[in-house]
Design an enzyme around this catalytic site. Structure first.
Site, PDB file in Angstrom:
ATOM      1  CD  GLU A   1     -32.709 -77.159  75.695  1.00 56.75           C
ATOM      2  OE1 GLU A   1     -32.864 -77.977  74.669  1.00 56.75           O
ATOM      3  OE2 GLU A   1     -32.307 -75.946  75.705  1.00 56.75           O
TER       4      GLU A   1
ATOM      5  CG  ASP B   1     -36.122 -75.390  73.335  1.00 61.07           C
ATOM      6  OD1 ASP B   1     -36.858 -76.067  73.782  1.00 61.07           O
ATOM      7  OD2 ASP B   1     -35.229 -74.225  74.317  1.00 61.07           O
TER       8      ASP B   1
ATOM      9  CE1 TYR C   1     -12.504 -66.938  98.983  1.00 59.45           C
ATOM     10  CE2 TYR C   1     -13.921 -68.963  98.720  1.00 59.45           C
ATOM     11  CZ  TYR C   1     -13.678 -67.609  98.722  1.00 59.45           C
ATOM     12  OH  TYR C   1     -14.528 -65.945  98.078  1.00 59.45           O
TER      13      TYR C   1
END
Lengths: 371, 371
Positions: free
Chosen positions: B200, B252, B105
């Site tokens: 995780e 996982d 910006y």
């Protein structure tokens, strides 16, 4: 470590246990009377949601449905309700908390063995919400947690699981707001804050923290990484009510920003039953406003064109009963007229610390907010 | 508050400033010699990425491209490079940090005025990465920050912007890991940890924290809310190297979990140039393993069927040079053979605290991990 570390915390957990037991005892009583066991579950449908103009929150109505044991279409859900409420009881007794995902996995093999159908988490989540509304306990009081997002720094000392967290000495990272902030886990100590500032984005929150805004303006500085998760909402509620502090919400100027503010302020339609323990009807909208671009002489190129879905979302918001104040209609209509949205980061164009040194102090001083 | 609070921090920032100045001085020298000004930018393309088997990290090669000022197709990027590197210089001099979005910006109106084309953040992000590799400074050393995600508790005292954070007294929430953890901002003090455990998911991290696993097993407990953001990766790198601690990664059992582990361990292809300051080649994979379901006698119903995209992703991973060890091939092939994935939360079926009381302690004791 047990979840309840204080006397009032233990009392709270005991009360929740009592409610779960009462639910089960009701069924036993029905059976003793050779009545078909049934439970009354408040309806979580849109038709049973309304805006309470006096309390200024979105509320659940009084409609309930009965769930019977001796009913072939209801027996499965009936059984699941007690299976899962028993899991919650065990959690509370063990002083442990767990996630909805864990709860789902605990139950899945048994539910599948019983029904011979694949079991999805949406089902156990829905039953958990049934339990919440039926025994009138927040999910967090059942020791179930949601996402761990958001951070806090500022003029408040907090005790979290017995550890003292001084918000004035939390460095650049801050205290990571846990998903369960019930009084048995989180207590408030020394508070020197005059208000609470919720900033939508963590990147902008970082700017405020780095500039030590909370020190200069004596506030508590919170972000919720976009739409604040339940833990952040509940913490804002508790701080606003228990510490008697005004809450200012600082979001992007787009329909999503309006929505974040509105959920903080009067709750959401989906979770209407939680509004009275999460909504902060006195919350103020401090920006960005659709009039800010002109007021602060920002280049048009730091705004972005509203997308079609933004326009239709804004029109929908225009119609909500809780956005009917004249100033709000003006605010939203002006965004639609301009056809542009404005992100918090766009203020950086005026200087890295324009937002903390000029924009927000000015707004606060001039009491320039929407209610 | 200036970002650099220590002598070594100030030195680091000074060194980065010198590098940015050297870049600009090179152009001045070219001009003085009436040579066409040019800068050499290391190539961030796939062809310039390779796995360094000796260092065990994914690295950027030595190929560079020249960017000329007097070249109609390059002048825009050339100018942008210096505009943005000048913004970074100002940030460092002011002792402030900012986000890539802010930087975008700050530049947008000028870039659009100059080019009369709409400017997108992807462009300024790419130029920023060019600057990073050209002056050989991490984005964080240029005082630019990314997402603020992840939390830490455990046997380590940290100083963050001058505030002392005791990881042993951080309650249920923990210390929110900031996006910039360079030595000028974050320093390590008293460490009683024997290892680092990266979990995780934040929900599972909460289980470990609630059970005070870090106290009993003397460790530092970190989560990164899924794929860890740069701040978490950099912090893991610094802790592993400076505190000489082993790092265990707990994810996982699915291709995504393997991938998270592999990014922690040898870096990613996209950000190959950062591997040597972020990758931890000694990191160990402690689970979940595709053999765990059988080993721990878990009901098949707590696993989930691999989706087509999981299968193709797993096959892709099988081919990566850094997954060629016999044990890894066995691990991945077994997942494919079983056709199932297993989430961390599934262990809850064996009891809420099975994961912290039996699963992980047993794995650590038996040194049951993959390297």
């Amino acid at each position: 470590m047990p979840a309840a570390t204080t006397a009032s915390g233990k009392k709270l957990q005991k009360a929740t246990l009592k409610k779960l037991e009462a639910l089960a005892l009701g069924v036993c009583r029905d059976l003793a009377k050779t009545k078909s066991p049934a439970i009354d579950i408040p309806l979580r449908t849109l038709s049973n949601v309304n805006f309470n103009a006096q309390k200024r929150i979105i509320e659940m109505g009084k409609d309930t449905q009965q769930r019977f044991f001796f009913n072939i279409s209801m027996v499965k859900k009936f059984t699941e309700t007690f299976y899962l409420s028993n899991e919650c009881r065990q959690l509370i007794e063990a002083g442990k908390t767990t996630s909805l995902r864990d709860l789902f996995y605990m139950a899945k093999p048994d539910f599948e063995a019983a029904s011979r159908e694949e079991y999805e988490q949406e089902e156990s989540d829905a039953i958990t919400e049934d339990i919440e509304v039926t025994v009138d306990s927040l999910r967090e009081e059942l020791n179930l947690f949601a996402s761990n997002r958001g951070a806090l720094v500022g003029q408040l000392t907090i005790v979290d699981q017995g550890d003292t967290i001084d918000g004035r000495r939390m460095g650049s990272g801050g205290w990571s707001i846990p998903s369960i902030v019930e009084p048995n886990i989180v207590q408030f100590k020394k508070c020197d804050a005059k208000f609470i500032l919720l900033v939508e984005k963590d990147a902008v929150w970082r700017r405020f923290n780095e500039d030590r805004f909370w020190e200069k303006y004596k506030c508590i500085l919170v972000h919720g990484q976009g739409q604040p998760p339940r833990g952040v909402r509940r913490l804002l509620y508790r701080m606003a009510n228990e510490l008697k502090l005004p809450l200012y919400v600082f979001v992007d100027n787009d329909p999503w920003g309006y929505y974040i503010y509105s959920v903080i302020k009067q709750g959401s339609i989906n979770l209407a039953y939680e509004s009275r323990r999460m909504a902060v009807p006195d919350a103020k909208f401090i920006g960005l406003s659709s009039f800010d671009r002109e007021k602060y002489d920002l280049d048009l190129s730091v705004t972005m064109k509203l997308k079609d879905e933004d326009v239709s979302r804004a029109k929908q918001i225009l119609g909500y009963p809780w956005f009917q104040k004249k100033e709000w209609q003006k605010e939203i209509r002006n965004m639609l007229k301009e056809g542009r949205k404005l992100e918090l980061e766009a203020l950086s164009r005026k200087g890295i610390s324009f937002v903390t040194e000029e924009y927000l102090p000015g707004k606060l001083k001039r009491k320039e907010w929407l209610d």
